[in-house]
Design a protein around this motif. Structure first.
Motif, PDB file in Angstrom:
ATOM      1  N   TYR B  14      -0.946   3.506   9.578  1.00  0.00           N
ATOM      2  CA  TYR B  14      -1.624   2.544   8.719  1.00  0.00           C
ATOM      3  C   TYR B  14      -2.067   3.221   7.415  1.00  0.00           C
ATOM      4  CZ  TYR B  14      -1.661  -0.599  12.729  1.00  0.00           C
ATOM      5  OH  TYR B  14      -1.284  -1.405  13.777  1.00  0.00           O
ATOM      6  N   ALA B  15      -2.395   4.522   7.472  1.00  0.00           N
ATOM      7  CA  ALA B  15      -2.787   5.247   6.261  1.00  0.00           C
ATOM      8  C   ALA B  15      -1.609   5.304   5.286  1.00  0.00           C
ATOM      9  CB  ALA B  15      -3.256   6.660   6.613  1.00  0.00           C
ATOM     10  N   GLU B  16      -0.394   5.472   5.808  1.00  0.00           N
ATOM     11  CA  GLU B  16       0.794   5.468   4.942  1.00  0.00           C
ATOM     12  C   GLU B  16       0.978   4.083   4.328  1.00  0.00           C
ATOM     13  OE1 GLU B  16       5.108   7.315   5.644  1.00  0.00           O
ATOM     14  OE2 GLU B  16       4.958   5.262   6.386  1.00  0.00           O
ATOM     15  N   GLN B  17       0.728   3.062   5.148  1.00  0.00           N
ATOM     16  CA  GLN B  17       0.823   1.684   4.660  1.00  0.00           C
ATOM     17  C   GLN B  17      -0.171   1.448   3.515  1.00  0.00           C
ATOM     18  OE1 GLN B  17       1.300  -0.637   8.248  1.00  0.00           O
ATOM     19  NE2 GLN B  17       0.788  -2.498   7.156  1.00  0.00           N
ATOM     20  N   ALA B  18      -1.388   1.982   3.665  1.00  0.00           N
ATOM     21  CA  ALA B  18      -2.398   1.871   2.605  1.00  0.00           C
ATOM     22  C   ALA B  18      -1.949   2.657   1.374  1.00  0.00           C
ATOM     23  CB  ALA B  18      -3.747   2.376   3.114  1.00  0.00           C
ATOM     24  N   ALA B  19      -1.334   3.822   1.595  1.00  0.00           N
ATOM     25  CA  ALA B  19      -0.840   4.629   0.478  1.00  0.00           C
ATOM     26  C   ALA B  19       0.241   3.865  -0.292  1.00  0.00           C
ATOM     27  CB  ALA B  19      -0.294   5.969   0.988  1.00  0.00           C
ATOM     28  N   LEU B  20       1.090   3.141   0.431  1.00  0.00           N
ATOM     29  CA  LEU B  20       2.129   2.330  -0.217  1.00  0.00           C
ATOM     30  C   LEU B  20       1.503   1.163  -0.987  1.00  0.00           C
ATOM     31  CD1 LEU B  20       4.795   2.301   2.647  1.00  0.00           C
ATOM     32  CD2 LEU B  20       5.021   3.402   0.406  1.00  0.00           C
ATOM     33  N   ALA B  21       0.435   0.587  -0.442  1.00  0.00           N
ATOM     34  CA  ALA B  21      -0.273  -0.493  -1.135  1.00  0.00           C
ATOM     35  C   ALA B  21      -0.891   0.042  -2.429  1.00  0.00           C
ATOM     36  CB  ALA B  21      -1.358  -1.073  -0.236  1.00  0.00           C
ATOM     37  N   TYR B  22      -1.407   1.281  -2.377  1.00  0.00           N
ATOM     38  CA  TYR B  22      -1.965   1.917  -3.583  1.00  0.00           C
ATOM     39  C   TYR B  22      -0.857   2.138  -4.609  1.00  0.00           C
ATOM     40  CZ  TYR B  22      -3.759   5.623  -6.594  1.00  0.00           C
ATOM     41  OH  TYR B  22      -4.111   6.391  -7.690  1.00  0.00           O
ATOM     42  N   LEU B  23       0.276   2.597  -4.120  1.00  0.00           N
ATOM     43  CA  LEU B  23       1.449   2.859  -4.959  1.00  0.00           C
ATOM     44  C   LEU B  23       1.889   1.590  -5.702  1.00  0.00           C
ATOM     45  CD1 LEU B  23       3.828   5.300  -3.329  1.00  0.00           C
ATOM     46  CD2 LEU B  23       4.862   3.555  -4.756  1.00  0.00           C
ATOM     47  N   ASN B  24       1.771   0.449  -5.017  1.00  0.00           N
ATOM     48  CA  ASN B  24       2.125  -0.831  -5.654  1.00  0.00           C
ATOM     49  C   ASN B  24       1.207  -1.184  -6.811  1.00  0.00           C
ATOM     50  OD1 ASN B  24       4.323  -1.420  -4.098  1.00  0.00           O
ATOM     51  ND2 ASN B  24       3.153  -2.557  -2.550  1.00  0.00           N
ATOM     52  N   GLN B  25      -0.011  -0.611  -6.782  1.00  0.00           N
ATOM     53  CA  GLN B  25      -0.969  -0.864  -7.865  1.00  0.00           C
ATOM     54  C   GLN B  25      -0.642  -0.038  -9.106  1.00  0.00           C
ATOM     55  OE1 GLN B  25      -3.453  -3.069  -7.375  1.00  0.00           O
ATOM     56  NE2 GLN B  25      -2.665  -3.370  -5.304  1.00  0.00           N
ATOM     57  N   LEU B  26       0.112   1.026  -8.909  1.00  0.00           N
ATOM     58  CA  LEU B  26       0.399   1.936 -10.021  1.00  0.00           C
ATOM     59  C   LEU B  26       1.567   1.405 -10.832  1.00  0.00           C
ATOM     60  CD1 LEU B  26       0.184   5.304  -8.062  1.00  0.00           C
ATOM     61  CD2 LEU B  26      -1.580   4.308  -9.513  1.00  0.00           C
ATOM     62  N   LYS B  27       1.533   1.703 -12.121  1.00  0.00           N
ATOM     63  CA  LYS B  27       2.602   1.184 -12.984  1.00  0.00           C
ATOM     64  C   LYS B  27       3.891   1.987 -12.814  1.00  0.00           C
ATOM     65  CE  LYS B  27      -0.472  -0.955 -16.218  1.00  0.00           C
ATOM     66  NZ  LYS B  27      -1.439  -0.581 -17.226  1.00  0.00           N
ATOM     67  N   ASP B  28       3.765   3.310 -12.713  1.00  0.00           N
ATOM     68  CA  ASP B  28       4.962   4.148 -12.605  1.00  0.00           C
ATOM     69  C   ASP B  28       5.130   4.627 -11.153  1.00  0.00           C
ATOM     70  OD1 ASP B  28       2.678   5.574 -12.777  1.00  0.00           O
ATOM     71  OD2 ASP B  28       3.445   7.106 -14.151  1.00  0.00           O
ATOM     72  N   ALA B  29       5.311   3.614 -10.278  1.00  0.00           N
ATOM     73  CA  ALA B  29       5.329   3.879  -8.837  1.00  0.00           C
ATOM     74  C   ALA B  29       6.494   4.765  -8.404  1.00  0.00           C
ATOM     75  CB  ALA B  29       5.363   2.555  -8.064  1.00  0.00           C
ATOM     76  N   GLU B  30       7.566   4.785  -9.178  1.00  0.00           N
ATOM     77  CA  GLU B  30       8.732   5.580  -8.731  1.00  0.00           C
ATOM     78  C   GLU B  30       8.469   7.085  -8.823  1.00  0.00           C
ATOM     79  OE1 GLU B  30       9.436   4.388 -13.005  1.00  0.00           O
ATOM     80  OE2 GLU B  30       8.526   3.586 -11.210  1.00  0.00           O
ATOM     81  N   GLN B  31       7.478   7.476  -9.582  1.00  0.00           N
ATOM     82  CA  GLN B  31       7.202   8.909  -9.747  1.00  0.00           C
ATOM     83  C   GLN B  31       6.126   9.408  -8.783  1.00  0.00           C
ATOM     84  OE1 GLN B  31       6.703  10.221 -13.788  1.00  0.00           O
ATOM     85  NE2 GLN B  31       8.042   8.612 -14.540  1.00  0.00           N
ATOM     86  N   THR B  32       6.178   8.962  -7.552  1.00  0.00           N
ATOM     87  CA  THR B  32       5.168   9.396  -6.582  1.00  0.00           C
ATOM     88  C   THR B  32       5.841   9.967  -5.335  1.00  0.00           C
ATOM     89  OG1 THR B  32       5.117   7.167  -5.729  1.00  0.00           O
ATOM     90  CG2 THR B  32       3.352   7.772  -7.239  1.00  0.00           C
ATOM     91  N   ILE B  33       5.132  10.880  -4.667  1.00  0.00           N
ATOM     92  CA  ILE B  33       5.625  11.449  -3.410  1.00  0.00           C
ATOM     93  C   ILE B  33       4.550  11.226  -2.354  1.00  0.00           C
ATOM     94  CG2 ILE B  33       6.453  13.548  -2.250  1.00  0.00           C
ATOM     95  CD1 ILE B  33       6.628  14.811  -5.099  1.00  0.00           C
ATOM     96  N   LEU B  34       4.937  10.705  -1.197  1.00  0.00           N
ATOM     97  CA  LEU B  34       3.989  10.565  -0.086  1.00  0.00           C
ATOM     98  C   LEU B  34       4.024  11.848   0.744  1.00  0.00           C
ATOM     99  CD1 LEU B  34       4.497   6.909   1.231  1.00  0.00           C
ATOM    100  CD2 LEU B  34       2.822   7.777  -0.387  1.00  0.00           C
ATOM    101  N   CYS B  35       2.836  12.396   1.049  1.00  0.00           N
ATOM    102  CA  CYS B  35       2.748  13.660   1.798  1.00  0.00           C
ATOM    103  C   CYS B  35       1.948  13.431   3.084  1.00  0.00           C
ATOM    104  CB  CYS B  35       2.045  14.733   0.972  1.00  0.00           C
ATOM    105  SG  CYS B  35       2.699  14.903  -0.686  1.00  0.00           S
ATOM    106  N   PRO B  36       2.615  13.333   4.240  1.00  0.00           N
ATOM    107  CA  PRO B  36       1.876  13.151   5.501  1.00  0.00           C
ATOM    108  C   PRO B  36       1.232  14.453   5.983  1.00  0.00           C
ATOM    109  CG  PRO B  36       4.258  13.109   5.890  1.00  0.00           C
ATOM    110  CD  PRO B  36       4.071  13.340   4.424  1.00  0.00           C
ATOM    111  N   TYR B  37       0.003  14.365   6.491  1.00  0.00           N
ATOM    112  CA  TYR B  37      -0.713  15.529   7.052  1.00  0.00           C
ATOM    113  C   TYR B  37      -1.153  15.218   8.479  1.00  0.00           C
ATOM    114  CZ  TYR B  37      -0.671  17.934   2.644  1.00  0.00           C
ATOM    115  OH  TYR B  37      -0.247  18.596   1.520  1.00  0.00           O
ATOM    116  N   PRO B  38      -1.327  16.249   9.308  1.00  0.00           N
ATOM    117  CA  PRO B  38      -1.655  15.985  10.724  1.00  0.00           C
ATOM    118  C   PRO B  38      -3.085  15.526  10.984  1.00  0.00           C
ATOM    119  CG  PRO B  38      -1.400  18.342  10.330  1.00  0.00           C
ATOM    120  CD  PRO B  38      -1.009  17.662   9.070  1.00  0.00           C
ATOM    121  N   SER B  39      -3.995  15.666  10.008  1.00  0.00           N
ATOM    122  CA  SER B  39      -5.368  15.188  10.234  1.00  0.00           C
ATOM    123  C   SER B  39      -5.954  14.659   8.933  1.00  0.00           C
ATOM    124  CB  SER B  39      -6.252  16.307  10.788  1.00  0.00           C
ATOM    125  OG  SER B  39      -6.578  17.215   9.752  1.00  0.00           O
TER     126      SER B  39
END
Lengths: 287, 287
Positions: B14-39
């Motif tokens: 769900y945190a990744e889903q929220a990160a994607l929702a944040y990404l949708n708010q950004l204008k230059d969404a293609e220039q982002t990298i999602l970084c998963p962490y274990p905690s």
């Protein structure tokens, strides 16, 4: 008839240790049975259904804070009251058949215990897999088959399960204590010759307006009644709506507290009293 | 340069889903990298150390309450500020290769998700073993090998891991939402043309005397500033000493809030401001 004490199991948990400390307070301690349950919610429901006489449940740890399932279940079940609070010092140990720390690849424990040792784990076992379990003793029976696994539990559990202690006092903060409540059905008569030092209650508020929480707190402040704790929990109706759990340093039978509670009831939506009780520090260390 | 967004992993949470929702708010969404962490703690520390630009972390669920590791880590790390809040509706599903519910013997998930479905689990799977995991997606990769196991996760995770959905919308309360914070280093400049609706702060108090918390709350009540949330957390020094986390429905840049904070500082021991921000409801459902 023997008195039955429900607690989180399997045998060796800190909740069982608190149940034994409670047992030491009783005069006829030999006539009691300890009953381990797989969850805290089940422990409390067992007492509400009359299948056990009392439950000993953790309510708050000095490092990790509230045990929210205890608060939520107490709010949900109508007929329970607090008889006593017990404060137990917590010293975690790493139990394992591994020859040394370098051999460990997996560490099991309850999420609260893993959290209480997170600094130590990051320093000494930065690459191990941390596996949460339902209690600090749940994984202990598997350690005989897993020579490269460890579990965070107590020295007492090490004795019970006959497990080697690889490291001791690994909690990040030495002053680590857990407060437990001894809970019974409301109808149980209590024989108390001394005044109780604490009262616990919880309430919801009719509307979320500026200052809605100030008024309930003022009621106690004006009377010089100290709140030793305030905790908010979601009402579970919608995000942003809360219940408030308060611990007062006073006896609900005093006229001062009774007048405060009568006034409080005029501001709250639902108000629940969980009873008055004393607090016992178990073992030597002060928390 | 690409913007890196740290979140709890592995992929599908769900945190990744929220990160994607944040990404949708950004204008230059293609220039982002999602970084998963274990905690969650590592997610926040990564941003504090400048190894990622923002972290998207859960702070509160409408059913299970605070995500305490987020509050505690934010208090501990000096240099973080909140940029935005996102509210995500949560609908849990049971994913499994089992032919039907009767075949299930084990259910994995994050303790928060298990807790949010406890009523459903008691009703439909009363005898299964519940195994807590570090995230709602951690166990999904093992389900291909365990035909009698299930995991509670999202429909999105079912697609990502190509897993059958055995039951859907199994959370006990339909209005299940999680609030996330988007957090960056304090030094990051924010371009904000609109007024912020919320401000978050936390403080400790110098002494535990009757009414110690009333005064800080009065400061806001007197100015008509609504508190949307108050949460207490242990100071970790000793049992019974607390920090208080407050969310105000106002912008810290307004003169009203600035005067309140100046007065508040005269009553607190340590006072930390976590910034002002807006709240975005993601997807349709209102929480």
């Amino acid at each position: 008839m023997a008195m039955s004490i429900a607690h989180l199991g399997p045998t060796g948990t800190y909740a069982e240790q608190a149940a034994l400390a409670y047992l030491n307070q009783l005069k006829d301690a030999e006539q009691t049975i300890l009953c381990p349950y797989p969850s805290i919610a089940q422990t409390l429901k067992t007492v509400a259904r009359g299948k056990a006489d009392v439950a000993v449940v953790p309510v708050e740890n000095s490092i990790e804070g509230s045990v929210t399932i205890t608060l939520d279940t107490l709010w949900q079940l109508e007929q329970l009251q607090i008889q006593l609070a017990l404060v137990l010092p917590i010293t975690h140990a790493l139990l394992s058949h591994a020859v040394n720390l370098d051999a460990i690849v997996t560490v099991y424990s309850h999420p609260q215990a893993l959290a209480q040792c997170q600094g130590w784990l990051e320093q000494f076992l930065p690459n191990v897999e941390l596996i949460p379990t339902n209690s600090t003793t749940e994984a202990l029976q598997h350690l005989d088959q897993e020579s490269r696994s460890g579990a965070i539990s107590s020295l007492r559990a090490a004795q019970i399960y006959n497990l080697p202690i690889l490291a001791h006092a690994i909690n990040d903060y030495p002053d680590n204590c857990t407060r437990f409540w001894v809970v019974s059905q409301r109808s149980v008569n209590r024989v108390s010759s001394v005044e109780n030092t604490h009262t616990s209650l919880a309430f919801s508020l009719p509307a979320n307006v500026p200052g809605a929480l100030v008024k309930p707190l003022q009621i106690f402040a004006e009377r010089g009644i100290n709140l030793s704790r305030i905790e908010s929990r979601p009402t579970k109706r919608s995000l942003g709506e809360y219940l408030f759990f308060l611990d007062l340093e006073a006896d609900a039978n005093s006229t001062l507290v009774q007048s405060a509670i009568a006034e409080l009831a005029t501001y709250t939506e639902i108000l629940k009293l969980f009873g008055s009780y004393n607090v016992i520090q178990t073992q030597e260390r002060e928390c």
